[in-house]
Design a protein around this motif. Structure first.
Motif, PDB file in Angstrom:
ATOM      1  N   ASN A  22       0.863  -1.185   0.000  1.00 57.24           N
ATOM      2  CA  ASN A  22       0.000   0.000   0.000  1.00 57.24           C
ATOM      3  C   ASN A  22       0.898   1.233   0.000  1.00 57.24           C
ATOM      4  O   ASN A  22       1.553   1.528   0.988  1.00 57.24           O
ATOM      5  CB  ASN A  22      -0.906  -0.004   1.232  1.00 57.24           C
ATOM      6  CG  ASN A  22      -1.821  -1.212   1.263  1.00 57.24           C
ATOM      7  OD1 ASN A  22      -2.550  -1.461   0.319  1.00 57.24           O
ATOM      8  ND2 ASN A  22      -1.756  -1.983   2.344  1.00 57.24           N
ATOM      9  N   GLN A  23       0.916   1.940  -1.120  1.00 55.61           N
ATOM     10  CA  GLN A  23       1.881   3.013  -1.326  1.00 55.61           C
ATOM     11  C   GLN A  23       1.366   4.340  -0.756  1.00 55.61           C
ATOM     12  O   GLN A  23       0.729   5.132  -1.461  1.00 55.61           O
ATOM     13  CB  GLN A  23       2.174   3.144  -2.817  1.00 55.61           C
ATOM     14  CG  GLN A  23       2.788   1.890  -3.439  1.00 55.61           C
ATOM     15  CD  GLN A  23       4.294   1.862  -3.302  1.00 55.61           C
ATOM     16  OE1 GLN A  23       5.012   2.516  -4.049  1.00 55.61           O
ATOM     17  NE2 GLN A  23       4.788   1.097  -2.339  1.00 55.61           N
ATOM     18  N   HIS A  24       1.680   4.596   0.536  1.00 58.09           N
ATOM     19  CA  HIS A  24       1.179   5.794   1.197  1.00 58.09           C
ATOM     20  C   HIS A  24       2.292   6.686   1.757  1.00 58.09           C
ATOM     21  O   HIS A  24       1.987   7.699   2.383  1.00 58.09           O
ATOM     22  CB  HIS A  24       0.234   5.416   2.338  1.00 58.09           C
ATOM     23  CG  HIS A  24      -1.003   4.694   1.895  1.00 58.09           C
ATOM     24  ND1 HIS A  24      -1.790   5.145   0.855  1.00 58.09           N
ATOM     25  CD2 HIS A  24      -1.591   3.558   2.354  1.00 58.09           C
ATOM     26  CE1 HIS A  24      -2.816   4.312   0.687  1.00 58.09           C
ATOM     27  NE2 HIS A  24      -2.713   3.349   1.576  1.00 58.09           N
ATOM     28  N   LEU A  25       3.540   6.306   1.553  1.00 60.89           N
ATOM     29  CA  LEU A  25       4.617   7.065   2.196  1.00 60.89           C
ATOM     30  C   LEU A  25       4.738   8.478   1.624  1.00 60.89           C
ATOM     31  O   LEU A  25       4.998   9.428   2.362  1.00 60.89           O
ATOM     32  CB  LEU A  25       5.949   6.317   2.061  1.00 60.89           C
ATOM     33  CG  LEU A  25       7.136   6.925   2.816  1.00 60.89           C
ATOM     34  CD1 LEU A  25       6.831   7.099   4.301  1.00 60.89           C
ATOM     35  CD2 LEU A  25       8.391   6.060   2.629  1.00 60.89           C
ATOM     36  N   ALA A  26       4.555   8.640   0.319  1.00 61.67           N
ATOM     37  CA  ALA A  26       4.642   9.978  -0.277  1.00 61.67           C
ATOM     38  C   ALA A  26       3.634  10.921   0.371  1.00 61.67           C
ATOM     39  O   ALA A  26       3.961  12.061   0.727  1.00 61.67           O
ATOM     40  CB  ALA A  26       4.417   9.903  -1.787  1.00 61.67           C
TER      41      ALA A  26
END
Length: 313
Positions: free
Chosen positions: A39-43
């Protein structure tokens, strides 16, 4: 130094990855954040709005291999190289945020922090590949990175103990396991603890969303001396997640700012052991060679390669 943040889904590991990365960047330290979660939420956690413009590592593994193999005679082609292939003489090595085509293609700033992403697991991957194939780009990057003292790579790992499905977990100097003060919150810790001890991997537990002494006592009873520090329930974080924060890290709760300092002190207190890091890389590569009965894979290991800064010359 290379730092991984792991934990159960919802534990706050992405939030802590972002806070710690921002804390390091604010001090002036060279830091690169890497989103290795499915789940790509770091940005977004770093304050970036909209789509992230950098090319995702997971979509360019072949070109990453082609670049990193350099003139290493043990790797005749990018197709022959796998994600665990360690560097050897002739391999193209990287310095943190160096002036090279890999960083130029894959790094963009998210807020105040340089960031690389693995990319999302989308419909085209269903039934074809697993998420660990996308993480191959991260493993290759770390295998070929020669980072120095006072430089930091912070990786937000996929949730749970799933990281042990590859050798990526052995690429770090410190693994912070983020745990809420619940039985589910500490369940991943026990899995990580046992695997980490087998390979001599340094782990420390970071309690999160602690609301009082009962929560803290629970964590101490469950994880013992592995509890390094804890963060209290944070109105600052909640406001940031709702898009109404002033985004000033100075206004983060004093206890939580102190916890970030403790994390950095823990990382800085143990200098890199290049020999052990390389030994782990070779060990996991040879495991793949045995599992796949691939003599060519074993032949990719250069016994005369000396890891560390000396290899840059």
């Amino acid at each position: 130094m290379r730092i991984a943040f792991v934990g159960k889904g919802g534990s706050g590991k992405t939030t802590l990855s972002a806070l710690f990365s921002r804390h390091l960047a604010r001090s002036g330290a060279p830091v690169l954040a890497v989103d290795g979660d499915i789940n790509q939420h770091l940005a977004e956690a770093l304050g970036h709005l909209g789509s992230f413009a950098a090319a995702p590592l997971g979509a360019h593994v072949s070109s990453i291999k082609e670049y990193l193999r350099g003139t290493n005679p043990r790797i005749p082609s990018a197709e022959a190289m796998i994600k665990t292939t360690p560097p050897g003489r002739g391999s193209r090595l990287l310095t943190l945020l160096g002036d090279d085509e890999l960083h130029a293609r894959h790094v963009r700033r998210a807020g105040d922090v340089p960031l690389m992403v693995t990319g999302e697991f989308d419909e085209s991957d269903l039934g074809v590949s697993c998420y660990h194939s996308k993480l191959g780009g991260v493993e290759l990057y770390l295998n070929h990175l020669v980072d120095g003292p006072g430089e930091y790579v912070v990786v937000d790992m996929t949730a749970g103990a799933d990281a042990f499905a590859s050798g990526l977990f052995s690429r770090f100097d410190m693994t912070f396991l983020v745990a809420e003060p619940t039985r589910k919150g500490v369940s991943v810790y026990r899995q990580y603890r046992d695997h980490a001890r087998e390979f001599g991997i340094r782990i420390a537990v970071v309690g999160n969303k602690v609301t009082g002494e009962d929560d803290l006592l629970f964590l101490k009873e469950q994880v013992g001396d592995d509890l390094l520090t804890h963060l209290v329930q944070s109105p600052w974080v909640r406001a940031a997640e709702q898009g109404r924060s002033d985004d000033d890290l100075d206004t983060l709760e004093p206890h939580n700012r102190h916890a970030l300092n403790v994390l950095r002190e823990a990382v800085d207190s143990h200098p890199r052991d290049w020999a052990t890091l390389h030994r782990h890389a070779v060990e996991f590569h040879l495991r793949n060679a045995r599992a796949w009965a691939g003599e060519d894979l074993a032949a990719q290991v250069d016994p005369e390669y000396v890891p560390g800064p000396a290899a840059l010359s």
